[in-house]
Design an enzyme around this catalytic site. Structure first.
Site, mmCIF file in Angstrom:
data_model
loop_
_atom_site.group_PDB
_atom_site.id
_atom_site.type_symbol
_atom_site.label_atom_id
_atom_site.label_comp_id
_atom_site.label_asym_id
_atom_site.label_seq_id
_atom_site.Cartn_x
_atom_site.Cartn_y
_atom_site.Cartn_z
ATOM 1 N N HIS A 133 0.841 -1.194 0.000
ATOM 2 C CA HIS A 133 0.000 0.000 0.000
ATOM 3 C C HIS A 133 0.872 1.237 0.000
ATOM 4 O O HIS A 133 1.923 1.257 0.627
ATOM 5 C CB HIS A 133 -0.935 0.018 1.218
ATOM 6 N N ASP B 236 -7.896 -5.467 -0.765
ATOM 7 C CA ASP B 236 -8.299 -6.399 -1.821
ATOM 8 C C ASP B 236 -7.879 -7.842 -1.556
ATOM 9 O O ASP B 236 -8.374 -8.754 -2.206
ATOM 10 C CB ASP B 236 -7.718 -5.944 -3.171
HETATM 11 N N1 COA Z 1 4.297 -7.435 -4.771
HETATM 12 C C1 COA Z 1 5.629 -7.399 -4.875
HETATM 13 N N2 COA Z 1 6.346 -6.298 -4.640
HETATM 14 C C2 COA Z 1 5.677 -5.195 -4.305
HETATM 15 C C3 COA Z 1 4.280 -5.167 -4.160
HETATM 16 C C4 COA Z 1 3.590 -6.352 -4.411
HETATM 17 N N3 COA Z 1 2.277 -6.402 -4.310
HETATM 18 N N4 COA Z 1 3.902 -3.934 -3.811
HETATM 19 C C5 COA Z 1 4.989 -3.198 -3.735
HETATM 20 N N5 COA Z 1 6.070 -3.965 -4.022
HETATM 21 C C6 COA Z 1 7.457 -3.533 -4.016
HETATM 22 C C7 COA Z 1 7.834 -2.891 -5.339
HETATM 23 O O1 COA Z 1 8.283 -3.836 -6.266
HETATM 24 C C8 COA Z 1 8.884 -1.937 -4.896
HETATM 25 O O2 COA Z 1 10.059 -2.689 -4.605
HETATM 26 P P1 COA Z 1 11.518 -2.120 -4.872
HETATM 27 O O3 COA Z 1 11.622 -0.894 -4.003
HETATM 28 O O4 COA Z 1 12.402 -3.239 -4.464
HETATM 29 O O5 COA Z 1 11.553 -1.794 -6.341
HETATM 30 C C9 COA Z 1 8.364 -1.416 -3.563
HETATM 31 O O6 COA Z 1 7.602 -2.504 -3.038
HETATM 32 C C10 COA Z 1 7.506 -0.179 -3.674
HETATM 33 O O7 COA Z 1 6.431 -0.476 -4.575
HETATM 34 P P2 COA Z 1 5.663 0.574 -5.468
HETATM 35 O O8 COA Z 1 4.923 -0.144 -6.544
HETATM 36 O O9 COA Z 1 6.589 1.680 -5.867
HETATM 37 O O10 COA Z 1 4.649 1.161 -4.399
HETATM 38 P P3 COA Z 1 3.474 2.159 -4.706
HETATM 39 O O11 COA Z 1 3.249 2.903 -3.446
HETATM 40 O O12 COA Z 1 3.738 2.934 -5.934
HETATM 41 O O13 COA Z 1 2.248 1.193 -5.040
HETATM 42 C C11 COA Z 1 0.581 -0.419 -4.759
HETATM 43 C C12 COA Z 1 1.324 0.755 -4.108
HETATM 44 C C13 COA Z 1 -0.604 -0.769 -3.877
HETATM 45 C C14 COA Z 1 0.052 0.015 -6.113
HETATM 46 C C15 COA Z 1 1.537 -1.610 -4.876
HETATM 47 O O14 COA Z 1 1.882 -2.075 -3.600
HETATM 48 C C16 COA Z 1 0.961 -2.715 -5.727
HETATM 49 O O15 COA Z 1 1.090 -2.690 -6.953
HETATM 50 N N6 COA Z 1 0.298 -3.733 -5.105
HETATM 51 C C17 COA Z 1 -0.344 -4.785 -5.847
HETATM 52 C C18 COA Z 1 -1.651 -4.302 -6.440
HETATM 53 C C19 COA Z 1 -2.709 -4.097 -5.397
HETATM 54 O O16 COA Z 1 -2.907 -4.919 -4.523
HETATM 55 N N7 COA Z 1 -3.413 -2.986 -5.509
HETATM 56 C C20 COA Z 1 -4.514 -2.654 -4.607
HETATM 57 C C21 COA Z 1 -4.190 -1.425 -3.835
HETATM 58 S S1 COA Z 1 -5.371 -1.113 -2.567
#
Ligand code: COA
Length: 380
Positions: free
Chosen positions: A266, A317
């Site tokens: 998140h 989710d």
């Molecule tokens: N699985 C694997 N790695 C994840 C992850 C996941 N679900 N969520 C975050 N990470 C990792 C990223 O790869 C990144 O790693 P790094 O620093 O080694 O490159 C780090 O954590 C930061 O992730 P990032 O995508 O930049 O975070 P964000 O704040 O931009 O995105 C979400 C937040 C929720 C979009 C992201 O956690 C995600 O894509 N989750 C899966 C989709 C999801 O469940 N969405 C519903 C949101 S309520």
């Protein structure tokens, strides 16, 4: 910031992380939990019905007995879909994702709304009531139409949660325990500060465009797998993994391949999403009730493994997926179910934006070419 964005030396806020874009009193994450209008999500999920939460989000106060009765009666009047509208819905091809269909259906609904062009607060309240009352009827109509059936109409005097289960079940009396849990799911999903779809609502509203347009923008934003679309992806992932024994390796392989594990992580919560903690209990209970505890066990193992490997925790989710699965809601309707609830928050954000508006207009740091000279067609 200067107009010379190509020379901008400040930090680039990719994804607008940490950027405070407006003031809001609709909902916020305070001390690691979610608040709606000052009430914690733990308190509301324990005590409130979805209808009370909608009233709270729109009116900044809990309804008293007579206000709630009047609000429920107003929703009752608006739940039904007009025959002419159903006829049009039947003409929208269903071979797209239900969120795409829902986006079109909600957009079309504006054509039947006498308030469509009126952007006064009174008209926006009326439109919000109609949208919130009709959202579950529209989602269930989609499911009926794609299965070659006539949509079941809602029953007056029943809640949105009850009617959703009733309509989706083809007009059968729904299980009371499931209705109660589903109602709590609607409460948990009703709003969430400046998430992607609430922001999309506010961006569209900030041009002083109409409420239906703002909500259609929000549906488009919610559809994506990084936002509301994640709940559907979670169940698809569990099915793909198949068995408990394979869950840990699946997570490790996904992390090695730099792939996202859906329903985990998140932007704001770093110590866990309070809604996931509440949904987890329902997931355990309901997967047991349907005799498929493996889905909860796999989820739990993925949850633990992600924490150990990456320090990441589940979001809303993750466990809602197995809750909806246990309720026999078709997988591709999980995100539309999110919309049935989140419409409440979108409308509240639109009201707030209209009341204290300045158009959203950020800048992009230029990283393109400069100084090119026009070339005639035959010289390119
Ligand atoms: N699985 C694997 N790695 C994840 C992850 C996941 N679900 N969520 C975050 N990470 C990792 C990223 O790869 C990144 O790693 P790094 O620093 O080694 O490159 C780090 O954590 C930061 O992730 P990032 O995508 O930049 O975070 P964000 O704040 O931009 O995105 C979400 C937040 C929720 C979009 C992201 O956690 C995600 O894509 N989750 C899966 C989709 C999801 O469940 N969405 C519903 C949101 S309520």
């Amino acid at each position: 910031m200067a107009t010379e964005v190509q020379n901008y030396e400040g930090a680039l806020d990719k994804g607008l992380e940490g950027v405070v874009a407006c003031t809001t009193s609709v909902s916020s994450i305070i001390e690691n939990t979610l608040n709606f209008r000052g009430y914690t999500i733990e308190d509301l999920s324990q005590n409130a019905s979805f209808e009370e939460v909608v009233y709270l989000l729109w009116n900044d106060k809990l309804p008293n007995k007579s206000e709630l009765a009047a609000f429920r009666a107003d929703l009752d009047k608006e739940m039904k879909l007009d025959a002419a509208f159903i006829q049009v819905l039947k003409g929208i091809p269903t071979k797209v994702h239900p969120m795409a269909w829902l986006r079109s259906a909600v957009s079309l609904l504006a054509h039947w709304d006498v308030d469509a062009n009126d952007n006064s607060h009174a008209a926006n309240l009326r439109k919000s009531l109609k949208l919130t009352a009709k959202m579950s009827s529209i989602v269930c109509a989609y499911d009926a139409i794609r299965n070659g059936k006539d949509p079941v109409q809602p029953v007056a005097g029943k809640s949105i949660a009850w009617n959703f289960m009733y309509m989706l079940g083809g007009g059968k009396e729904p299980d009371a325990e499931l209705v109660k849990i589903f109602d709590t799911c609607l409460v948990l999903h009703a709003d969430h500060e400046l998430n992607c779809s609430a922001f999309a609502t506010r961006v569209t509203a900030s041009s002083l465009s109409d409420l239906h347009s703002a909500v259609v923008s929000a549906i488009g934003a919610l559809k994506g797998p990084l936002h509301g679309g994640a709940n559907e992806q979670v169940i698809l992932m569990l099915k793909k993994i198949g068995t408990l024994e394979k869950a840990q390796q699946f997570v490790k392989d996904a992390l090695d391949a730099k792939e996202k594990v859906m329903g985990i992580g998140h932007r704001v919560y770093k110590n866990g999403d309070p809604r996931a903690a509440l949904l987890r209990k329902f997931s355990e209970k309901l997967t047991q009730k349907i005799g498929e505890p493996q889905w909860y066990q796999m989820s739990s193992l993925i949850d633990d493994t992600m924490y150990k490997e990456k320090g990441l925790m589940p979001n809303v989710d993750f466990y809602s997926a197995t809750v909806y699965y246990s309720m026999k809601i078709p997988t591709d309707l999980f995100t539309p179910v999110f919309a049935i609830s989140r419409i409440a928050g979108w409308c509240a954000h639109a009201f707030e934006q209209y009341a204290n508006n300045r158009i959203y207009r950020p800048r992009g740091k230029w990283n393109g070419k400069n100084g090119l000279k026009w070339q005639d067609l035959d010289k390119r």
